[in-house]
Design a protein around this motif. Structure first.
Motif, short mmCIF file in Angstrom:
data_model
loop_
_atom_site.label_atom_id
_atom_site.label_comp_id
_atom_site.label_asym_id
_atom_site.label_seq_id
_atom_site.Cartn_x
_atom_site.Cartn_y
_atom_site.Cartn_z
N ILE A 86 0.66 -1.32 -0.15
CA ILE A 86 0.06 -0.09 -0.06
C ILE A 86 0.95 1.19 -0.06
O ILE A 86 0.59 2.30 -0.74
N THR A 87 2.11 1.12 0.74
CA THR A 87 2.95 2.30 0.73
C THR A 87 3.38 2.51 -0.51
O THR A 87 3.86 3.78 -1.02
N ASN A 88 3.85 1.43 -1.25
CA ASN A 88 4.40 1.73 -2.45
C ASN A 88 3.54 2.33 -3.53
O ASN A 88 3.84 3.05 -4.12
N ILE A 89 2.41 1.79 -3.36
CA ILE A 89 1.18 2.55 -4.18
C ILE A 89 1.02 3.99 -4.09
O ILE A 89 0.79 4.73 -4.75
N ILE A 90 1.20 4.29 -2.69
CA ILE A 90 0.94 5.67 -2.17
C ILE A 90 2.15 6.55 -2.94
O ILE A 90 2.04 7.53 -3.38
N ILE B 24 2.02 9.50 -5.50
CA ILE B 24 2.72 11.06 -5.30
C ILE B 24 3.54 11.51 -6.11
O ILE B 24 3.36 12.45 -6.68
N VAL B 25 4.50 10.68 -6.54
CA VAL B 25 5.62 11.02 -7.30
C VAL B 25 4.82 11.30 -8.82
O VAL B 25 5.24 12.44 -9.31
N LEU B 26 4.01 10.34 -9.39
CA LEU B 26 3.33 10.84 -10.70
C LEU B 26 2.62 11.97 -10.62
O LEU B 26 2.49 12.69 -11.51
N SER C 198 10.80 12.17 -13.72
CA SER C 198 11.51 13.53 -14.01
C SER C 198 11.90 13.60 -15.22
O SER C 198 11.79 14.62 -16.22
N LYS C 199 12.44 12.60 -15.95
CA LYS C 199 13.32 12.57 -16.90
C LYS C 199 12.04 12.40 -17.97
O LYS C 199 12.28 13.06 -19.21
#
Length: 274
Positions: free
Chosen positions: A23-27, A31-33, A253-254
């Motif tokens: 779940i934390t990985n999905i979160i 957030i990054v996306l 970011s790239k």
């Protein structure tokens, strides 16, 4: 060491199988996306030229004046700033160096063009000079010069009042705000890493104390070896997850921020792997 690695392997497999881990990985991915997709599209804005303020605050002005139409600009700015110094055009590099080192300075350059162009350079976005007030002050001085020296008629004067001096605003250290934001983000990431995975180690040890699973799997395991294995296993999980998040953020970011620039002139800082 075999017992330590056995405990570490068991702890690692137990941690990655938990729903909370995925779940934390999905979160993190969301957030990054979201950051990579939303931040570049927020859009900046143009500078709002408004009326000057009564005081320019605790800013010292370095002036390079090449204009013959604004000979008294040095005196005008010296009255508005807490301190001002006049320099020759050949000393521009020296002035920029002082602005870059100390955010308490700003550089005001007035060109010899007709009309004179005004360029204001501050250290970074955190030490921005009151460009709107400086521009308004010099603009009124230029209009006054036209009225007094050229004797325009009323209709011509109205046309003059509608004209404006060219203005450009630069930052001697454009990465200042970016580095500030990156520092806050990395500090928050470090805090969350230490807190979350430190808590995970504590919970893993507490679970072992209540269930004694490792004592069943490994005969005569000493408590220090169990603790070391727990720390090693959870440490690998934590560092692996954070490394994965950082690599995923770098790839995003790239892909989504090819120019490395956000809205309002804020860009990605030149962070190295180290």
């Amino acid at each position: 060491m075999k017992q330590v690695f056995t405990v570490a392997g068991f702890t690692f497999r137990e941690a990655v199988r938990r729903k909370s881990f995925w779940i934390t990985n999905i979160i993190y991915i969301i957030i990054v996306l979201a950051a990579c997709l939303i931040l570049p599209n927020l859009g900046g804005g143009t500078a709002d030229i408004s009326a000057p303020t009564e005081s320019f605050g605790a800013v010292e002005c370095l002036i390079i004046n090449e204009s013959t139409q604004l000979k008294d600009a040095d005196k005008l700015l010296s009255q508005a700033f807490i301190g001002s110094e006049s320099y020759a055009p050949a000393q521009r590099a020296e002035c920029l160096a002082r602005v870059t080192e100390d955010g308490g300075y700003c550089l005001v350059e007035i060109s010899a063009d007709l009309p004179p162009a005004v360029k204001i350079t501050s250290k970074d976005a955190m030490h921005a000079a009151p460009a709107d007030a400086i521009w308004d002050l010099l603009n009124k001085a230029y209009q006054s010069y036209q009225f007094d020296q050229l004797g325009y008629e009323q209709s011509q004067a109205a046309q003059i009042l509608q004209s404006s001096l060219p203005l450009s605003i630069e930052q001697a250290d454009p990465q200042g705000m970016s580095n500030y934001i990156a520092g806050l983000a990395l500090m928050l990431l470090m805090f969350m890493t230490i807190y979350v995975y430190g808590y995970g180690v504590a919970m893993s040890v507490a679970t072992e104390k209540s269930t004694r699973v490792m004592e069943t799997l490994i005969v005569s395991t000493k408590p220090p070896r169990v603790l070391l294995g727990k720390c090693l296993g959870m440490g690998v999980v934590g560092l692996g997850q954070i490394a994965g998040v950082l690599v995923f953020a770098a790839l995003c970011s790239k892909l989504f921020i090819p120019g490395g620039s956000f809205a309002g002139g804020i860009g990605l800082p030149a962070l190295t792997v180290t």
